[in-house]
Design a protein around this motif. Structure first.
Motif, PDB file in Angstrom:
ATOM      1  N   ASN A  28      11.460  17.086 -12.161  1.00  0.00           N
ATOM      2  CA  ASN A  28      12.705  17.449 -11.492  1.00  0.00           C
ATOM      3  C   ASN A  28      12.941  18.955 -11.556  1.00  0.00           C
ATOM      4  O   ASN A  28      13.377  19.581 -10.581  1.00  0.00           O
ATOM      5  CB  ASN A  28      13.872  16.704 -12.140  1.00  0.00           C
ATOM      6  N   SER A  29      12.625  19.556 -12.714  1.00  0.00           N
ATOM      7  CA  SER A  29      12.794  21.000 -12.866  1.00  0.00           C
ATOM      8  C   SER A  29      11.795  21.756 -11.997  1.00  0.00           C
ATOM      9  O   SER A  29      12.137  22.789 -11.403  1.00  0.00           O
ATOM     10  CB  SER A  29      12.627  21.388 -14.339  1.00  0.00           C
ATOM     11  N   ALA A  30      10.563  21.251 -11.919  1.00  0.00           N
ATOM     12  CA  ALA A  30       9.561  21.893 -11.059  1.00  0.00           C
ATOM     13  C   ALA A  30       9.990  21.826  -9.597  1.00  0.00           C
ATOM     14  O   ALA A  30       9.817  22.787  -8.834  1.00  0.00           O
ATOM     15  CB  ALA A  30       8.207  21.227 -11.264  1.00  0.00           C
ATOM     16  N   ARG A  31      10.546  20.697  -9.189  1.00  0.00           N
ATOM     17  CA  ARG A  31      11.050  20.573  -7.810  1.00  0.00           C
ATOM     18  C   ARG A  31      12.166  21.578  -7.554  1.00  0.00           C
ATOM     19  O   ARG A  31      12.211  22.227  -6.498  1.00  0.00           O
ATOM     20  CB  ARG A  31      11.567  19.151  -7.580  1.00  0.00           C
ATOM     21  N   ALA A  32      13.071  21.751  -8.525  1.00  0.00           N
ATOM     22  CA  ALA A  32      14.187  22.668  -8.342  1.00  0.00           C
ATOM     23  C   ALA A  32      13.700  24.109  -8.172  1.00  0.00           C
ATOM     24  O   ALA A  32      14.163  24.828  -7.281  1.00  0.00           O
ATOM     25  CB  ALA A  32      15.138  22.563  -9.536  1.00  0.00           C
ATOM     26  N   ILE A  33      12.767  24.540  -9.017  1.00  0.00           N
ATOM     27  CA  ILE A  33      12.223  25.901  -8.893  1.00  0.00           C
ATOM     28  C   ILE A  33      11.502  26.060  -7.557  1.00  0.00           C
ATOM     29  O   ILE A  33      11.613  27.090  -6.883  1.00  0.00           O
ATOM     30  CB  ILE A  33      11.264  26.207 -10.063  1.00  0.00           C
ATOM     31  N   ASP A  34      10.782  25.031  -7.142  1.00  0.00           N
ATOM     32  CA  ASP A  34      10.050  25.099  -5.879  1.00  0.00           C
ATOM     33  C   ASP A  34      10.996  25.204  -4.687  1.00  0.00           C
ATOM     34  O   ASP A  34      10.712  25.928  -3.730  1.00  0.00           O
ATOM     35  CB  ASP A  34       9.160  23.858  -5.740  1.00  0.00           C
ATOM     36  N   ARG A  35      12.122  24.499  -4.761  1.00  0.00           N
ATOM     37  CA  ARG A  35      13.055  24.488  -3.629  1.00  0.00           C
ATOM     38  C   ARG A  35      13.958  25.712  -3.599  1.00  0.00           C
ATOM     39  O   ARG A  35      14.599  25.970  -2.588  1.00  0.00           O
ATOM     40  CB  ARG A  35      13.925  23.229  -3.683  1.00  0.00           C
ATOM     41  N   GLN A  36      13.989  26.454  -4.704  1.00  0.00           N
ATOM     42  CA  GLN A  36      14.877  27.620  -4.724  1.00  0.00           C
ATOM     43  C   GLN A  36      14.078  28.921  -4.815  1.00  0.00           C
ATOM     44  O   GLN A  36      13.891  29.608  -3.815  1.00  0.00           O
ATOM     45  CB  GLN A  36      15.877  27.520  -5.882  1.00  0.00           C
ATOM     46  N   GLN A  37      13.570  29.269  -6.002  1.00  0.00           N
ATOM     47  CA  GLN A  37      12.892  30.554  -6.152  1.00  0.00           C
ATOM     48  C   GLN A  37      11.624  30.646  -5.300  1.00  0.00           C
ATOM     49  O   GLN A  37      11.378  31.660  -4.638  1.00  0.00           O
ATOM     50  CB  GLN A  37      12.554  30.805  -7.626  1.00  0.00           C
ATOM     51  N   VAL A  38      10.800  29.587  -5.332  1.00  0.00           N
ATOM     52  CA  VAL A  38       9.556  29.629  -4.552  1.00  0.00           C
ATOM     53  C   VAL A  38       9.866  29.676  -3.063  1.00  0.00           C
ATOM     54  O   VAL A  38       9.268  30.451  -2.306  1.00  0.00           O
ATOM     55  CB  VAL A  38       8.675  28.413  -4.898  1.00  0.00           C
ATOM     56  N   TRP A  39      10.828  28.863  -2.617  1.00  0.00           N
ATOM     57  CA  TRP A  39      11.183  28.841  -1.192  1.00  0.00           C
ATOM     58  C   TRP A  39      11.711  30.190  -0.734  1.00  0.00           C
ATOM     59  O   TRP A  39      11.335  30.692   0.333  1.00  0.00           O
ATOM     60  CB  TRP A  39      12.229  27.752  -0.940  1.00  0.00           C
ATOM     61  N   LEU A  40      12.576  30.822  -1.538  1.00  0.00           N
ATOM     62  CA  LEU A  40      13.114  32.128  -1.164  1.00  0.00           C
ATOM     63  C   LEU A  40      12.032  33.204  -1.197  1.00  0.00           C
ATOM     64  O   LEU A  40      12.059  34.140  -0.394  1.00  0.00           O
ATOM     65  CB  LEU A  40      14.259  32.501  -2.102  1.00  0.00           C
ATOM     66  N   GLY A  41      11.076  33.088  -2.122  1.00  0.00           N
ATOM     67  CA  GLY A  41       9.968  34.034  -2.124  1.00  0.00           C
ATOM     68  C   GLY A  41       9.148  33.946  -0.848  1.00  0.00           C
ATOM     69  O   GLY A  41       8.763  34.967  -0.262  1.00  0.00           O
ATOM     70  N   ARG A  42       8.886  32.735  -0.401  1.00  0.00           N
ATOM     71  CA  ARG A  42       8.130  32.564   0.857  1.00  0.00           C
ATOM     72  C   ARG A  42       8.969  33.021   2.055  1.00  0.00           C
ATOM     73  O   ARG A  42       8.440  33.601   3.007  1.00  0.00           O
ATOM     74  CB  ARG A  42       7.706  31.111   1.009  1.00  0.00           C
TER      75      ARG A  42
END
Length: 763
Positions: A480-494
């Motif tokens: 769940n935490s990995a999904r949250a980082i992916d949907r926020q920080q990783v998504w904004l980085g891309r």
């Protein structure tokens, strides 16, 4: 009768050789297999657990993902290393002291260089996590065995393999489990060097003899036999290396360096007795004796060099020995904590550690069963008993030192960040103590009733089962935490990589994924990866705003991607571009992270009073919240002043000061310190002016009366209405303003006031 003929004597047999023929040396492959064999069960268990974790992450995130943004900081450093830049976080910024682990990015860099880019690097990180997770279980069992015996030691390995916190962090992308392994390995090697384990008695196994001998009173523990020279020769270099490496994985590894150095010094062979030097040739004999003494202890110096490597690099490449992480997170180096406040904060952290963190409370319920602190406390008692019964005081002392290392994170501003990751590397010591408790309970049961022979493995298994019961929760939280980082920080980085100019510089508070995926330069407002910013982050938002006013334009961010409440500096946040909102999570710093254009138009808008008299000039100025201005004026701060340091952008303050109003400044931004009861500073005028007055930019929530004193003499009072800020003026005795002059503004009525700026204006 003739006597019998004598027996013919057989020819003498050749004498057997008194020296056995040397056995052929095993092949390198067989030697490697023999060394790897003890790791096979742990690797199987870790592989199964890793498969569960990875499958859960892929199911929730849909691709490789990591649960902490800090993991992407390591990946960014690894990327820059692979590109040929030595610990430079972003291109053009030079060396950065923000790497909390020197070795972890070094381990990742070859995989990036070999072509594992973007998220494919996560697979290499997961593979390293599996290896260190298994190795940690083996080392924990080996550390426990001399104290608790083989059955309880096997249980310790099972506890370690099933500990949900280790499972979470082994596949988190962080160095936590690798660091736990090097700590445990150093402790085990140090104990083995000082107290070699003797052959185990028959009653030490899980299946004791049934002749009643195990119920006899235990003989006094014998001293450990000296370690054979060949074994010592192999352990000592390995221990020296482990002690040297530990602080390169994390700074707390200095405790392992100290343990290694002490063990090496204590176990070094004593030099031969000095012979009386010949009167004719004294110096050669003395030099030879000194050489023997140094040769026996020179390895003890190697671990002590490990903690010096990172400070030396920082000093050489950045001009200061401390790291930015230390400046941001370490209470002891925080300038806003005086002695009593510092002690209170550390004691509160210790209380939280004992009553909640190690007890399976709200911060660690996902990892530890409730009531775990009681098991650890009883295990500490069992450790002492085990040391006495088995003659292993050094083993016990080293385990106790490792357990006490848990107190080191209590000196941090908060050790609760990132699922309490700073505490878990010391948990193997707790597990060893739990194994000692299982052994002592088993021995006590056998004394009470002879047929009971399996209490030790049953108790150790129960402990392992209780820890393993948390694994489903931990795996779900990891995913769940990995999904949250992916949907926020990783998504904004891309998003930034696609929509922001290539020369953009992004101000960030979570710097890892945004730097790694955007490919843009970042400006870390927290100061972990951008040199020089940590000081202003620690001081508070008002000081950061004042600092930004003095930054060269080319260094300022062009955009911000931040949590607005973390940034806490609205004057510099311009037009909102996009946001990433993630619900149903508990790992992020905020539900919504927002991308802004930077706004620098208000910089300097509060540098002067809103009213000025033609012909007057500013003779001196204290810009409250500006750290350099405060230091130059000996501005007095109370403890925890950082928590009341703000940056505001408001309509221009109403002013009763004489002069003409500047119509161009409809909105003014300034930093200030709230809820003051007194402001004291030293004014510096070259010569006494002909006339002067003090202009105050202040505010009060409910109204206040302020008294102004010069060199201890009150010269006037100021009424501050409740509400927004205002500017007021008080005439000053010009003749008393020559040279350094103490000035005080004290609260006469009201609950407090907010201070933004003080000017001495005149002719």
């Amino acid at each position: 009768m003739a006597p019998p003929a004598p027996l013919a004597s057989a020819p003498p047999a050749p004498l057997a050789s008194t020296r056995a023929a040397p056995s052929p040396a095993p092949s390198p492959l067989r030697a490697l297999a023999a060394r790897a064999a003890p790791y096979a069960p742990a690797l199987v268990a870790s592989g199964f657990l890793g498969a569960l974790c990875i499958r859960a992450v892929l199911d929730q995130a849909g691709r490789p993902a990591l649960p902490l943004d800090d993991a992407f900081i390591h990946m960014q450093y690894a990327r820059r290393l692979a590109e040929g830049s030595f610990f430079s976080f972003v291109a053009g910024d030079g060396y950065s002291t923000g790497a909390t682990s020197l070795l972890w990015p070094v381990l990742l860099a070859p995989f990036y260089a070999l072509g594992l880019r973007d998220l494919s690097l996560v697979y290499a990180i997961w593979a390293l996590g599996l290896v260190f997770h298994a190795a940690l279980a083996v080392e924990t069992a080996r550390l426990a065995r001399p104290l608790a015996g083989p059955a309880a030691a096997a249980g310790a390995g099972a506890m370690c393999a099933g500990f949900a916190a280790f499972a979470w962090f082994a596949w988190s992308g962080m160095e936590t489990v690798a660091f736990a392994w090097i700590l445990t390995r150093t402790a085990r090697l140090a104990a083995s060097l000082c107290e070699p384990a003797p052959p185990e008695p028959a009653g030490d196994s899980a299946e004791p003899a049934h002749d009643g001998s195990e119920l006899a009173a235990a003989p006094p523990p014998a001293a450990a036999a000296p370690l054979p020279a060949a074994a010592a020769a192999s352990i000592a270099p390995a221990l020296a290396l482990a002690g040297f490496v530990a602080p390169l994985l994390r700074p707390e590894g200095a405790i392992a360096s100290l343990l290694a150095a002490l063990a090496l010094a204590a176990s070094a062979p004593r030099p031969a007795p000095l012979q009386a030097p010949s009167p004719a040739r004294p110096w050669p004999r003395l030099r030879a004796a000194a050489s023997r003494l140094l040769a026996g202890r020179k390895l003890a110096v190697a671990p002590l060099l490990g903690p010096l490597v990172v400070p030396a690099l920082n000093q050489l490449l950045a001009g200061h020995a401390t790291s930015s992480t230390t400046a941001v997170k370490w209470l002891i180096g925080n300038p806003t904590y005086d002695g009593p406040t510092l002690r209170a904060a550390i004691l509160e952290n210790i209380r939280l550690l004992v009553t909640d963190v190690i007890n399976g409370g709200q911060w660690t319920a996902v990892f530890l069963p409730e009531g775990s602190a009681a098991v650890i406390a009883l295990g500490a008692v069992a450790l002492v008993v085990a040391a006495h019964r088995r003659g292993r005081p050094v083993h016990a002392a080293i385990v106790a030192a490792l357990a006490l290392g848990t107190l080191l994170p209590c000196t941090y501003l908060s050790f609760l960040w990132n699922r309490v990751r700073y505490v878990w590397p010391f948990a193997p010591a707790w597990i060893v103590m739990a194994a000692c408790l299982a052994r002592e309970l088993g021995d006590a049961a056998r004394r009470l009733r002879r047929p009971i022979h399996h209490v030790t493995p049953l108790v150790a298994g129960a402990f392992a089962g209780a820890l393993s019961a948390r694994i489903p929760w931990a795996v779900h939280d990891l995913a769940n935490s990995a999904r949250a980082i992916d949907r926020q920080q990783v998504w904004l980085g891309r998003w930034a990589a696609l929509h922001l100019p290539e020369d953009a510089r992004i101000g960030v508070n979570d710097t890892g994924a945004l730097a790694y995926f955007s490919g843009r330069r970042t400006f870390d407002i927290v100061g972990l990866t951008t040199e020089g910013e940590a000081r202003y982050w620690v001081a508070g938002a008002g000081s950061r705003f004042e600092h930004y006013e003095k930054l060269p334009a080319e260094r300022r961010p062009t955009h911000f991607i931040v949590y607005p409440h973390w940034m806490a500096c609205p004057p510099v946040l311009g037009r909102e571009l996009i946001d990433a909102t993630v619900e149903d999570q508990a790992i992020l710093g905020g539900t919504t992270m927002v991308a802004y254009e930077a706004r620098w138009s208000l910089l300097g808008s509060g540098a002067l009073p809103v009213r000025t008299v033609p012909g007057e000039r500013i003779l001196d100025e204290l810009d409250v919240s500006d750290l350099e201005s405060e230091a130059a004026h000996a501005y007095a701060l109370e403890p925890l002043a950082d928590q009341r340091n703000v940056a505001l952008a408001l309509i221009a303050p109403e002013s009763s000061a004489p002069g003409e109003l500047d119509p161009s400044r409809l909105e003014v931004a300034d930093g200030g310190r709230f809820y003051r009861t007194a402001d004291r500073f030293v004014a510096h005028l070259v010569a006494a002016p002909s006339e002067a007055r003090l202009v105050l930019r202040v505010a009060s929530d409910d109204g206040a009366e302020l008294a102004v004193s010069v060199a201890g003499e009150e010269v006037g009072t100021v009424e501050v209405p409740g509400g927004t800020w205002v500017e007021r003026a008080v005439p000053l005795p010009a003749a008393r303003l020559s040279g350094p002059t103490p000035i005080a503004i004290t609260l006469r009525r009201g609950s407090g006031f907010n201070a933004f700026h003080y000017w001495i204006a005149g002719r």
